[in-house]
Design an enzyme around this catalytic site. Structure first.
Site, PDB file in Angstrom:
ATOM      1  N   ARG A 104       5.493 -12.829   9.589  1.00  0.00           N
ATOM      2  CA  ARG A 104       6.040 -11.221   9.402  1.00  0.00           C
ATOM      3  C   ARG A 104       7.578 -12.147  10.040  1.00  0.00           C
ATOM      4  O   ARG A 104       7.684 -12.198  10.976  1.00  0.00           O
ATOM      5  CB  ARG A 104       5.242 -10.517  10.424  1.00  0.00           C
ATOM      6  N   LYS A 140       4.565   0.849   8.966  1.00  0.00           N
ATOM      7  CA  LYS A 140       4.937   2.060   7.999  1.00  0.00           C
ATOM      8  C   LYS A 140       4.287   3.521   8.392  1.00  0.00           C
ATOM      9  O   LYS A 140       4.509   4.904   9.257  1.00  0.00           O
ATOM     10  CB  LYS A 140       3.838   2.115   7.042  1.00  0.00           C
ATOM     11  N   GLU A 169       0.765  -1.017   0.416  1.00  0.00           N
ATOM     12  CA  GLU A 169      -0.030   0.533  -0.103  1.00  0.00           C
ATOM     13  C   GLU A 169       1.267   0.911   0.330  1.00  0.00           C
ATOM     14  O   GLU A 169       2.036   1.548   1.080  1.00  0.00           O
ATOM     15  CB  GLU A 169      -0.769  -0.480   1.272  1.00  0.00           C
TER      16      GLU A 169
HETATM   17  P1  ATP Z   1       2.713  -1.689   7.412  1.00  0.00           P
HETATM   18  O1  ATP Z   1       1.816  -2.401   8.362  1.00  0.00           O
HETATM   19  O2  ATP Z   1       4.054  -1.607   7.648  1.00  0.00           O
HETATM   20  O3  ATP Z   1       1.927  -0.562   6.936  1.00  0.00           O
HETATM   21  P2  ATP Z   1       1.747  -3.884   5.175  1.00  0.00           P
HETATM   22  O4  ATP Z   1       1.390  -5.307   6.225  1.00  0.00           O
HETATM   23  O5  ATP Z   1       0.784  -3.282   5.785  1.00  0.00           O
HETATM   24  O6  ATP Z   1       2.352  -3.041   7.033  1.00  0.00           O
HETATM   25  P3  ATP Z   1       2.260  -3.407   2.696  1.00  0.00           P
HETATM   26  O7  ATP Z   1       2.487  -2.384   2.248  1.00  0.00           O
HETATM   27  O8  ATP Z   1       0.472  -3.212   2.654  1.00  0.00           O
HETATM   28  O9  ATP Z   1       2.315  -3.311   4.247  1.00  0.00           O
HETATM   29  O10 ATP Z   1       2.618  -4.687   2.269  1.00  0.00           O
HETATM   30  C1  ATP Z   1       3.118  -5.474   1.447  1.00  0.00           C
HETATM   31  C2  ATP Z   1       3.065  -6.628   1.446  1.00  0.00           C
HETATM   32  O11 ATP Z   1       4.554  -6.632   2.704  1.00  0.00           O
HETATM   33  C3  ATP Z   1       2.381  -7.409   2.513  1.00  0.00           C
HETATM   34  O12 ATP Z   1       2.336  -9.376   1.247  1.00  0.00           O
HETATM   35  C4  ATP Z   1       3.107  -7.734   3.577  1.00  0.00           C
HETATM   36  O13 ATP Z   1       2.373  -9.195   4.036  1.00  0.00           O
HETATM   37  C5  ATP Z   1       3.763  -7.717   3.484  1.00  0.00           C
HETATM   38  N1  ATP Z   1       5.039  -7.380   4.802  1.00  0.00           N
HETATM   39  C6  ATP Z   1       4.004  -6.051   5.742  1.00  0.00           C
HETATM   40  N2  ATP Z   1       5.594  -5.981   6.301  1.00  0.00           N
HETATM   41  C7  ATP Z   1       6.414  -7.675   6.969  1.00  0.00           C
HETATM   42  C8  ATP Z   1       7.574  -8.044   7.641  1.00  0.00           C
HETATM   43  N3  ATP Z   1       6.916  -7.201   8.712  1.00  0.00           N
HETATM   44  N4  ATP Z   1       7.359  -9.463   7.323  1.00  0.00           N
HETATM   45  C9  ATP Z   1       6.884  -9.912   6.449  1.00  0.00           C
HETATM   46  N5  ATP Z   1       6.698  -9.030   5.009  1.00  0.00           N
HETATM   47  C10 ATP Z   1       5.964  -7.971   5.437  1.00  0.00           C
HETATM   48 MG    MG Z   2      -1.042  -3.361   5.143  1.00  0.00          MG
END
Ligand code: ATP
Ligand code: MG
Length: 562
Positions: free
Chosen positions: A264, A274, A38
């Site tokens: 994760r 983020k 995102e």
């Molecule tokens: P954040 O909480 O930092 O915003 P998010 O999962 O909401 O993380 P996205 O941009 O939706 O962020 O993530 C893109 C991809 O990265 C998704 O498939 C998510 O599962 C993966 N991802 C995000 N954080 C991690 C992590 N700590 N370890 C492994 N994969 C991750």
């Molecule tokens: Mg997300």
């Protein structure tokens, strides 16, 4: 480039096993994965794990990996983030080829799918407000109640959904919900919201839309439209899989990607969210998303991490089903391993103390040969100027030193690396009693640093010649947080655990002259002091600024033995 070199000697992780089986059984002739960020912030080290997994398996199995922006929350998203994410994925060494996609490109199709669900009697417009909706949803132990709007006619729902889309209704007036089961044990299945009204400008679709699809509706359908075979996501989406599958089954889509969840990445002494990283940036606890203390890809890049070190780190931690907290030392070891092999050795003095060699002829200057990498002669040699006045590390001198202090003290002899043996004769102090200069003598027969008579000199220290030394600021970094799991405390905010001493600026450092030519991507081992790279704050015409990427050993381990 693939991960194969690092994974080939390991058993396949559970995701690669599934993919191998699907290819062998003929379920798929080739695989397609996607990385779906995102664009609401910069990528962090957790995303690197997902990137290495998605692009890694696609590369290893001759498939494709798409980069898809999951851009359905216009209020929090921007094209700045889109561009930063693209740059980070590329920098890590991955290529999406033709396959750059945006969920917003599918807004028309997603709308059509929503209309189809309404026509099938599988979605309805609901006027419960947020609070009521929460109340009706029930709990883990109690079933929910059906919304009073649940049994509207298809015609009425179509008309209301059209009103939602037309922009005449205010935000929050109503939502479109899937009609599934208010008593489902999985709460996500209790008539989830599919669309909400948002009068927001979108960074790509502009003002075309004032209804935006929710993640659960968007994600499965975007995967389907792109013919993704394996949709890899993190464990917190495990319960959402039922909805992912429900949407695709209800719409009888021509293909049905398989969602697979993995753990994760969590790193200690930092945060990988983020939203929280944004808070650090907005409240100026760091200089920006690319502050070298940040666990963002851009922060790690500016700090001096190499793409290879991050890929090796991700390969090393592997992919599993259980959440774990990885030690920051593991990431640091990955960059040490890379730089130990490839970084040129140089001299830099962090806290300079002047040394005058009293028996060295005034006005004389010579050049001494130094190796760029003692274990790797192919990296060549360089010349270091030497004269009567030098600087050494202040910590390499001690008055009244204990016996085991193998550095300089009055009457003691040390080796100046690649230069000469010197003996300290006198320490000059200022009016406060602080040592400001050492008077030493050298042994002219010890050129290169070897004792002519084979006498034993245990200590070897680094140095720079005074007139040719290059002034620089060195920035040393420590953990950004003082506790292992800063966001693991229910009572206290992660902000309370920010380490006030995470950045130390040493402004009066002196470096050997070759470092005046350092380029942005160069990385060096400052002997005995750690690995460093040039920071973007450097002014090529003025003062140089270097970041310490990592110390030579895991000094953190020494301070906090466990
Ligand atoms: P954040 O909480 O930092 O915003 P998010 O999962 O909401 O993380 P996205 O941009 O939706 O962020 O993530 C893109 C991809 O990265 C998704 O498939 C998510 O599962 C993966 N991802 C995000 N954080 C991690 C992590 N700590 N370890 C492994 N994969 C991750
Ligand atoms: Mg997300």
């Amino acid at each position: 480039m693939t991960q194969a070199e690092h994974t080939s000697d390991k058993p396949l992780d559970f995701i690669r096993q599934i993919i191998s089986e699907d290819l062998q059984s003929g379920k798929h002739s080739s695989i397609v994965t996607r990385f779906p960020p995102e664009p609401n912030g910069y990528l962090h080290i957790g995303h690197a794990k997902s990137i290495c997994l998605n692009f890694g398996v696609a590369g290893e199995y001759g498939g494709q990996c798409h980069l898809r922006f999951d851009d359905t929350n216009p209020d929090k998203e921007s094209s700045e983030y889109v561009e930063a994410i693209k740059a980070d994925v590329r920098w890590l060494g991955f290529d999406w080829g033709e396959h750059l996609h945006y969920a917003s490109d599918y807004f028309d199709q997603l709308h059509e799918f929503a209309v189809s669900l309404i026509k099938m009697g599988k979605a309805y417009v609901c006027h419960l407000n947020n609070e009521e909706m929460r109340e009706y949803r029930g709990t883990l132990t109690e079933p929910g109640r059906e919304s009073p709007y649940r049994n509207r006619s298809v015609e009425e729902n179509l008309a209301l959904f059209s009103d939602m889309k037309s922009g005449t209704l205010p935000e929050g007036a109503c939502v479109l919900r899937a009609k599934i089961d208010m008593a489902a044990p999985n709460i996500i299945m209790r008539d989830p919201v599919l669309y909400r009204i948002l009068h927001s400008h979108h960074h790509r679709s502009g003002d075309t839309w004032c209804i935006y699809p929710m993640y659960d509706f968007t994600h499965c359908l975007s995967d389907m439209l792109e013919e993704i075979t394996h949709s890899l996501c993190t464990l917190e989406f495990e319960n959402n899989r039922a909805l992912y599958d429900w949407v695709l089954e209800a719409l009888q889509t021509p293909n049905h990607p398989r969602q697979i969840e993995f753990a994760r990445l969590n790193l200690n002494y930092t945060i990988t969210s983020k939203r929280k990283l944004l808070q650090l940036v907005e409240e100026n606890h760091v200089s920006g998303w690319d502050d070298p203390r940040m666990p963002t890809i851009s922060g790690l890049r500016r700090r001096g991490y190499t793409p290879l070190s991050i890929r090796n780190f991700c390969a090393g931690i592997g992919v599993g089903k259980r959440d774990s907290l990885i030690d920051m030392g593991v990431l640091e070891n990955a960059i040490r391993e890379d730089l130990n092999q490839h970084a040129a050795r140089v001299f830099g003095v962090l806290e300079p103390l002047k040394v005058v060699i009293t028996n060295y002829p005034e006005g004389k200057e010579e050049e001494l040969v130094a190796q760029n990498h003692p274990q790797n002669p192919d990296m060549g040699e360089r010349m270091l100027p030497f004269s009567r006045e030098l600087f050494i590390e202040r910590t390499d001198f001690m008055e009244n030193a204990p016996k085991k202090f193998f550095r300089l003290s009055i009457g003691r002899e040390v080796r100046l690396r690649y230069a000469y043996l010197i003996t300290c004769q006198e320490a000059i102090k200022d009016e406060n009693g602080e040592v400001v200069e050492l008077r030493c003598t050298y042994d002219p027969a010890s050129r290169g640093g070897n004792a002519p008579d084979g006498r034993k000199v245990r200590g070897t220290i680094h140095w720079v010649e005074a007139t040719h030394a290059v002034p620089a600021e060195l920035r040393l970094y420590d953990r950004l947080f003082t506790v292992e799991a800063p966001d693991g405390d229910k009572e206290r905010s992660f902000m309370e655990f920010i380490n006030p001493d995470s950045l130390q600026k040493l402004e009066n450092c002196l470096l050997e002259p070759s470092l005046a030519q350092a380029q942005a991507d160069d990385r060096f081992q400052f002997e005995r002091q750690g690995y460093f790279c040039l920071d973007q704050d450097s002014d090529p015409a003025g003062k140089l600024v270097f970041n310490r990427i990592v110390s030579l050993r895991d000094s953190w381990e020494k301070i906090n033995p466990q």
